[in-house]
Design a protein around this motif. Structure first.
Motif, PDB file in Angstrom:
ATOM      1  N   HIS A  36      34.804  24.163  71.323  1.00 19.11           N
ATOM      2  CA  HIS A  36      35.816  25.178  71.009  1.00 19.11           C
ATOM      3  C   HIS A  36      36.583  25.589  72.263  1.00 19.11           C
ATOM      4  CE1 HIS A  36      37.730  28.561  69.063  1.00 19.11           C
ATOM      5  NE2 HIS A  36      37.241  29.366  70.007  1.00 19.11           N
ATOM      6  N   LYS A  40      39.875  23.828  71.756  1.00 18.77           N
ATOM      7  CA  LYS A  40      40.494  24.830  70.894  1.00 18.77           C
ATOM      8  C   LYS A  40      40.701  24.255  69.490  1.00 18.77           C
ATOM      9  CE  LYS A  40      41.111  27.803  74.223  1.00 18.77           C
ATOM     10  NZ  LYS A  40      40.455  29.051  74.314  1.00 18.77           N
ATOM     11  N   SER A  42      40.410  23.587  65.527  1.00 18.78           N
ATOM     12  CA  SER A  42      40.854  24.480  64.449  1.00 18.78           C
ATOM     13  C   SER A  42      39.673  25.313  63.972  1.00 18.78           C
ATOM     14  CB  SER A  42      41.428  23.671  63.297  1.00 18.78           C
ATOM     15  OG  SER A  42      40.398  22.945  62.669  1.00 18.78           O
ATOM     16  N   SER A  43      39.956  26.492  63.554  1.00 18.75           N
ATOM     17  CA  SER A  43      38.897  27.416  63.145  1.00 18.75           C
ATOM     18  C   SER A  43      38.168  26.909  61.907  1.00 18.75           C
ATOM     19  CB  SER A  43      39.474  28.802  62.884  1.00 18.75           C
ATOM     20  OG  SER A  43      40.419  28.758  61.838  1.00 18.75           O
ATOM     21  N   SER A  44      38.812  26.145  61.060  1.00 15.87           N
ATOM     22  CA  SER A  44      38.122  25.660  59.859  1.00 15.87           C
ATOM     23  C   SER A  44      36.989  24.700  60.217  1.00 15.87           C
ATOM     24  CB  SER A  44      39.118  24.989  58.911  1.00 15.87           C
ATOM     25  OG  SER A  44      39.708  23.857  59.528  1.00 15.87           O
ATOM     26  N   ILE A  46      35.281  24.725  63.058  1.00 14.55           N
ATOM     27  CA  ILE A  46      34.225  25.540  63.667  1.00 14.55           C
ATOM     28  C   ILE A  46      33.445  26.284  62.596  1.00 14.55           C
ATOM     29  CG2 ILE A  46      33.776  27.519  65.164  1.00 14.55           C
ATOM     30  CD1 ILE A  46      36.180  26.556  66.854  1.00 14.55           C
ATOM     31  N   TYR A  47      34.158  26.837  61.630  1.00 14.16           N
ATOM     32  CA  TYR A  47      33.475  27.553  60.552  1.00 14.16           C
ATOM     33  C   TYR A  47      32.576  26.618  59.748  1.00 14.16           C
ATOM     34  CZ  TYR A  47      36.201  31.756  61.466  1.00 14.16           C
ATOM     35  OH  TYR A  47      36.748  32.862  62.046  1.00 14.16           O
ATOM     36  N   CYS A  50      29.486  26.179  61.721  1.00 15.66           N
ATOM     37  CA  CYS A  50      28.696  27.409  61.663  1.00 15.66           C
ATOM     38  C   CYS A  50      27.969  27.527  60.319  1.00 15.66           C
ATOM     39  CB  CYS A  50      29.585  28.634  61.891  1.00 15.66           C
ATOM     40  SG  CYS A  50      30.147  28.796  63.604  1.00 15.66           S
TER      41      CYS A  50
END
Length: 147
Positions: A36, A40, A42-44, A46-47, A50
């Motif tokens: 991350h 950097k 994408s947040s999707s 990373i989610y 998680c």
């Protein structure tokens, strides 16, 4: 005993798998954080990672609960085994007491039979003596009446 050893080995294996899974999850978490920062992403993405980690952690928590339940069941089974061993020991002791009582009663029975035989013999002897005495008396009476 063998079942107990197998069961304990299974519990240890489950604990080891849980630790390995935890270590893998931690490593994955670190990898995700590093990626991350570097890329950097994408947040999707990373989610998604998680969520996977959370699922793994939930799986670990569930396995740990199962291990605790199995340990409790094992403890209860061991207590039951100990109680049954105590019961068996008590039954063996009771059996020995009963066998000793039977032996004592057998000895007493033999003694009573011997006493009965002795008394029966003495009674027979007394009856013979009474018959002899009766005959003697009858003979004397006859002698006296004939005079």
């Amino acid at each position: 005993q063998d079942t107990l050893k197998v069961f304990q080995a299974y519990i240890q294996k489950m604990g080891l798998e849980g630790k390995q899974l935890t270590a893998r999850n931690r490593a994955q978490s670190e990898t995700i954080k590093t990626q991350h920062e570097r890329h950097k992403e994408s947040s999707s993405t990373i989610y998604a990672h998680c969520d996977t980690i959370e699922k793994h952690e939930n799986t670990i928590a569930n396995k740990n609960e199962k291990i605790k339940d199995l340990e409790e069941k094992l403890k209860e089974a061991l207590e039951k085994i100990d109680n049954q061993r105590d019961m068996i020991t008590n039954l063996k002791d009771e059996r020995l007491k009963l066998e000793n009582t039977i032996d004592a009663m057998s000895s007493e029975e033999a003694s009573l039979k011997a006493n009965l035989a002795k008394v029966t013999q003495e009674g027979g002897d007394a009856a013979k003596m009474a018959d002899i005495h009766k005959l003697e008396m009858e003979s004397r009476i006859n002698d006296l009446t004939s005079q």
